[in-house]
Design an enzyme around this catalytic site. Structure first.
Site, PDB file in Angstrom:
ATOM      1  CG  HIS A  93      -2.297  -1.634   1.188  1.00  0.00           C
ATOM      2  ND1 HIS A  93      -2.978  -1.526   1.845  1.00  0.00           N
ATOM      3  CD2 HIS A  93      -2.249  -1.931   0.468  1.00  0.00           C
ATOM      4  CE1 HIS A  93      -3.916  -2.398   1.360  1.00  0.00           C
ATOM      5  NE2 HIS A  93      -3.240  -2.540   1.127  1.00  0.00           N
TER       6      HIS A  93
ATOM      7  CB  CYS B 241      -6.043  -0.986   5.088  1.00  0.00           C
ATOM      8  SG  CYS B 241      -4.629  -1.626   4.662  1.00  0.00           S
TER       9      CYS B 241
ATOM     10  CB  CYS C 123      -1.944   1.485   6.001  1.00  0.00           C
ATOM     11  SG  CYS C 123      -1.060   0.834   4.798  1.00  0.00           S
TER      12      CYS C 123
ATOM     13  CD  GLU D  33      -2.553   3.946   3.047  1.00  0.00           C
ATOM     14  OE1 GLU D  33      -3.316   4.056   2.812  1.00  0.00           O
ATOM     15  OE2 GLU D  33      -1.440   3.264   2.285  1.00  0.00           O
TER      16      GLU D  33
END
Length: 153
Positions: free
Chosen positions: A78, A106, A109, A80
């Site tokens: 991801h 999510c 993260c 992040e």
């Protein structure tokens, strides 16, 4: 003159960062900021040196995995995560930082944001992960969802 607020400015930068994404489902960008200075950037895509989904196809599509579920079933990291990993690679502290992201983090993260010392998250969109919201609430990380022409100074 229509000068953007700091939040609008940094969110616009996340949109530009997201354009580097190689994900076939969703392009996401993230940046870590402290004292109005960008610390790191990240976008979603395959780990360094591995084939990108745009080249080998989407595992999540092949397995019919709905958005917001089973994040481990993906070749990519991801945005992040990549921003946090970039900070770690270059020895940049993320304590007391703000995470700007094109999409609400999510739960994976969100947990990383807690341990990375993030104190605020600013996002332009939602994500169907209720656990992420619970984690960030419990950790007392302020989350601002900004859409359109809104934004704080």
């Amino acid at each position: 003159m229509n000068r953007p607020s700091w939040d609008e400015y940094f969110l616009r930068i996340t949109e530009e960062v997201a354009k580097r994404s190689t994900c076939l489902r969703r392009q996401v960008g993230a940046i870590l900021v402290r004292d109005k200075r960008i610390l790191t950037t990240g976008y979603n895509g395959a780990p360094r040196g591995l084939a990108h989904c745009e080249d080998v196809g989407c595992l999540r599509e092949r397995k019919n995995v709905p958005s917001g579920e089973r994040q481990e079933l993906c070749r990519g990291l991801h945005a992040e995560m990549n921003a946090f990993l970039q900070a770690a690679s270059f020895g940049i502290s993320t304590e007391q930082s703000t995470l700007y992201a094109t999409v609400y983090p999510c739960s994976l993260c969100a947990k990383m944001a807690v341990n990375a010392g993030v104190v605020r998250i600013v996002t332009a969109g939602n994500y169907p992960d209720e656990l992420a919201k619970e984690i960030l609430t419990e950790a007392r990380i302020k989350v601002d969802v900004i859409t359109g022409d809104e934004g704080g100074a």
